[in-house]
Motif scaffolding. Structure first.
Motif, PDB file in Angstrom:
ATOM      1  N   ILE A 115       5.965 -10.415  11.215  1.00  0.00           N
ATOM      2  CA  ILE A 115       6.559  -9.482  12.180  1.00  0.00           C
ATOM      3  C   ILE A 115       7.961  -9.935  12.554  1.00  0.00           C
ATOM      4  N   GLN A 116       8.152 -11.231  12.759  1.00  0.00           N
ATOM      5  CA  GLN A 116       9.472 -11.763  13.084  1.00  0.00           C
ATOM      6  C   GLN A 116      10.457 -11.537  11.943  1.00  0.00           C
ATOM      7  N   LEU A 117      10.014 -11.830  10.709  1.00  0.00           N
ATOM      8  CA  LEU A 117      10.884 -11.695   9.540  1.00  0.00           C
ATOM      9  C   LEU A 117      11.291 -10.238   9.312  1.00  0.00           C
ATOM     10  N   TYR A 118      10.303  -9.348   9.374  1.00  0.00           N
ATOM     11  CA  TYR A 118      10.577  -7.943   9.096  1.00  0.00           C
ATOM     12  C   TYR A 118      11.412  -7.311  10.211  1.00  0.00           C
ATOM     13  N   SER A 119      11.165  -7.759  11.431  1.00  0.00           N
ATOM     14  CA  SER A 119      11.959  -7.235  12.553  1.00  0.00           C
ATOM     15  C   SER A 119      13.404  -7.706  12.445  1.00  0.00           C
ATOM     16  N   ALA A 120      13.598  -8.982  12.090  1.00  0.00           N
ATOM     17  CA  ALA A 120      14.948  -9.522  11.938  1.00  0.00           C
ATOM     18  C   ALA A 120      15.709  -8.817  10.824  1.00  0.00           C
ATOM     19  N   ALA A 121      14.953  -8.371   9.801  1.00  0.00           N
ATOM     20  CA  ALA A 121      15.569  -7.676   8.668  1.00  0.00           C
ATOM     21  C   ALA A 121      15.732  -6.177   8.932  1.00  0.00           C
ATOM     22  N   SER A 122      15.354  -5.733  10.143  1.00  0.00           N
ATOM     23  CA  SER A 122      15.423  -4.302  10.511  1.00  0.00           C
ATOM     24  C   SER A 122      14.730  -3.441   9.463  1.00  0.00           C
ATOM     25  N   LEU A 123      13.566  -3.872   9.069  1.00  0.00           N
ATOM     26  CA  LEU A 123      12.839  -3.182   8.011  1.00  0.00           C
ATOM     27  C   LEU A 123      12.367  -1.798   8.448  1.00  0.00           C
ATOM     28  N   THR A 124      11.910  -1.716   9.679  1.00  0.00           N
ATOM     29  CA  THR A 124      11.400  -0.454  10.211  1.00  0.00           C
ATOM     30  C   THR A 124      11.362  -0.546  11.734  1.00  0.00           C
ATOM     31  N   ASP A 125      11.254   0.592  12.388  1.00  0.00           N
ATOM     32  CA  ASP A 125      11.224   0.596  13.858  1.00  0.00           C
ATOM     33  C   ASP A 125       9.916   0.036  14.405  1.00  0.00           C
ATOM     34  N   ASP A 126       8.811   0.254  13.680  1.00  0.00           N
ATOM     35  CA  ASP A 126       7.498  -0.199  14.140  1.00  0.00           C
ATOM     36  C   ASP A 126       6.893  -1.096  13.059  1.00  0.00           C
ATOM     37  N   VAL A 127       7.223  -2.375  13.116  1.00  0.00           N
ATOM     38  CA  VAL A 127       6.793  -3.311  12.071  1.00  0.00           C
ATOM     39  C   VAL A 127       5.272  -3.452  11.994  1.00  0.00           C
ATOM     40  N   PRO A 128       4.552  -3.665  13.107  1.00  0.00           N
ATOM     41  CA  PRO A 128       3.093  -3.794  13.010  1.00  0.00           C
ATOM     42  C   PRO A 128       2.434  -2.572  12.369  1.00  0.00           C
ATOM     43  N   GLU A 129       2.908  -1.373  12.718  1.00  0.00           N
ATOM     44  CA  GLU A 129       2.340  -0.158  12.136  1.00  0.00           C
ATOM     45  C   GLU A 129       2.641  -0.092  10.643  1.00  0.00           C
ATOM     46  N   TRP A 130       3.852  -0.454  10.256  1.00  0.00           N
ATOM     47  CA  TRP A 130       4.224  -0.467   8.847  1.00  0.00           C
ATOM     48  C   TRP A 130       3.356  -1.448   8.064  1.00  0.00           C
ATOM     49  N   MET A 131       3.164  -2.643   8.627  1.00  0.00           N
ATOM     50  CA  MET A 131       2.327  -3.644   7.965  1.00  0.00           C
ATOM     51  C   MET A 131       0.905  -3.136   7.786  1.00  0.00           C
ATOM     52  N   GLU A 135      -0.935  -2.671   4.169  1.00  0.00           N
ATOM     53  CA  GLU A 135      -2.175  -3.400   3.889  1.00  0.00           C
ATOM     54  C   GLU A 135      -3.303  -2.434   3.532  1.00  0.00           C
ATOM     55  N   LYS A 136      -3.397  -1.323   4.257  1.00  0.00           N
ATOM     56  CA  LYS A 136      -4.429  -0.330   3.982  1.00  0.00           C
ATOM     57  C   LYS A 136      -4.244   0.271   2.590  1.00  0.00           C
ATOM     58  N   ALA A 137      -3.004   0.598   2.244  1.00  0.00           N
ATOM     59  CA  ALA A 137      -2.723   1.176   0.930  1.00  0.00           C
ATOM     60  C   ALA A 137      -2.997   0.162  -0.182  1.00  0.00           C
ATOM     61  N   THR A 138      -2.680  -1.102   0.073  1.00  0.00           N
ATOM     62  CA  THR A 138      -2.913  -2.150  -0.924  1.00  0.00           C
ATOM     63  C   THR A 138      -4.399  -2.345  -1.175  1.00  0.00           C
ATOM     64  N   LEU A 139      -5.187  -2.360  -0.119  1.00  0.00           N
ATOM     65  CA  LEU A 139      -6.637  -2.500  -0.265  1.00  0.00           C
ATOM     66  C   LEU A 139      -7.217  -1.318  -1.035  1.00  0.00           C
ATOM     67  N   ALA A 140      -6.724  -0.127  -0.755  1.00  0.00           N
ATOM     68  CA  ALA A 140      -7.211   1.063  -1.458  1.00  0.00           C
ATOM     69  C   ALA A 140      -6.862   1.007  -2.937  1.00  0.00           C
ATOM     70  N   ALA A 141      -5.631   0.588  -3.251  1.00  0.00           N
ATOM     71  CA  ALA A 141      -5.208   0.481  -4.650  1.00  0.00           C
ATOM     72  C   ALA A 141      -6.013  -0.585  -5.380  1.00  0.00           C
ATOM     73  N   LEU A 142      -6.271  -1.688  -4.707  1.00  0.00           N
ATOM     74  CA  LEU A 142      -7.033  -2.764  -5.332  1.00  0.00           C
ATOM     75  C   LEU A 142      -8.480  -2.349  -5.571  1.00  0.00           C
ATOM     76  N   ALA A 143      -9.062  -1.624  -4.616  1.00  0.00           N
ATOM     77  CA  ALA A 143     -10.432  -1.139  -4.775  1.00  0.00           C
ATOM     78  C   ALA A 143     -10.517  -0.174  -5.950  1.00  0.00           C
ATOM     79  N   LYS A 144      -9.503   0.639  -6.131  1.00  0.00           N
ATOM     80  CA  LYS A 144      -9.490   1.610  -7.227  1.00  0.00           C
ATOM     81  C   LYS A 144      -9.378   0.915  -8.571  1.00  0.00           C
ATOM     82  N   ARG A 145      -8.538  -0.108  -8.652  1.00  0.00           N
ATOM     83  CA  ARG A 145      -8.347  -0.826  -9.913  1.00  0.00           C
ATOM     84  C   ARG A 145      -9.486  -1.804 -10.197  1.00  0.00           C
TER      85      ARG A 145
END
Length: 222
Positions: A115-131, A135-145
């Motif tokens: 959260i600190q790294l992504y916030s410092a990099a101005s990655l998105t306005d809501d870092v926890p929500e983005w993370m 993570e949810k999309a990654t788990l879904a992709a991994l389950a599919k593969r």
């Protein structure tokens, strides 16, 4: 009442006992990789070759095939983060102990760090929500593969290919991808696990598996 025996254990005696207990004495070599891991509690495994060398030094009949079978076929050992944020190969029955003792805390610490790294990099306005969404999309992709490398998952989840600049303005500044941190976070949270390496047994590129795909009952008490 029997006579009291006073026994003094000196440095040499302690070393001899440790050599026997850790299967380093020729008379105490182990029969299986699992026996070695159980008696040592965990095998350090940050470098891919370390587990093989540690086990081979303690087996009566060492072989790469036997160690690979324990780790990737029989799945009696599981690779996970442990103390000092270091990778270990742990007997499956001890994995919940390591998870509760240190991995869960490592996961919480790493999430705060991300959260600190992504916030410092101005990655998105809501870092926890983005993370959470990544993570949810990654788990879904991994389950599919079923299983996949980080590179393969990056094709399914474009956000995993996101790059951020770390230590901007410093002499050691550099650009890194978020995939490694996302996958290590999911691993520390007990949701995914490292599987067989791609290529040789000393390769550093691993497949990732959903935890219940690698361990049918998941990580007990995780």
């Amino acid at each position: 009442m029997g006579a009291t025996i006073n026994m003094q254990i000196d440095t040499a005696e302690r070393r001899a006992r440790l050599a026997r207990r850790h299967h380093l004495a020729p008379s105490e070599l182990a029969a299986t990789p699992l026996e070695v891991a159980r008696d040592l509690v965990a095998l350090h495994g940050t470098d891919p070759a370390t587990v093989y060398l540690s086990v081979a030094a303690r087996l009566r009949d060492p072989s790469v095939a036997a160690i690979e079978a324990a780790m990737y076929a029989d799945k009696t050992l599981v690779r996970m983060l442990g103390m000092r944020r270091t990778m270990f190969s742990v007997p499956v029955e001890l994995a919940p102990v390591v998870q509760a003792a240190c991995t869960r805390a490592i996961g919480a610490q790493e999430r705060r760090r991300s959260i600190q790294l992504y916030s410092a990099a101005s990655l998105t306005d809501d870092v926890p929500e983005w993370m959470a969404s990544v993570e949810k999309a990654t788990l879904a992709a991994l389950a599919k593969r079923g299983s996949a490398t980080a590179q393969e998952l990056g094709k399914d989840v474009p956000a995993l290919r996101t790059q951020i600049v770390m230590a901007e303005g410093k002499s050691y500044s550099g650009t890194v991808g978020v995939a490694t941190r996302v996958l290590m976070q999911l691993s520390a949270d007990g949701q995914i696990v490292r599987g067989r390496p791609r290529g040789s047994w000393i390769s550093s590129q691993y497949e990732w598996w959903p935890i219940d795909g690698w361990l049918p009952r998941g990580l007990p008490n995780s």
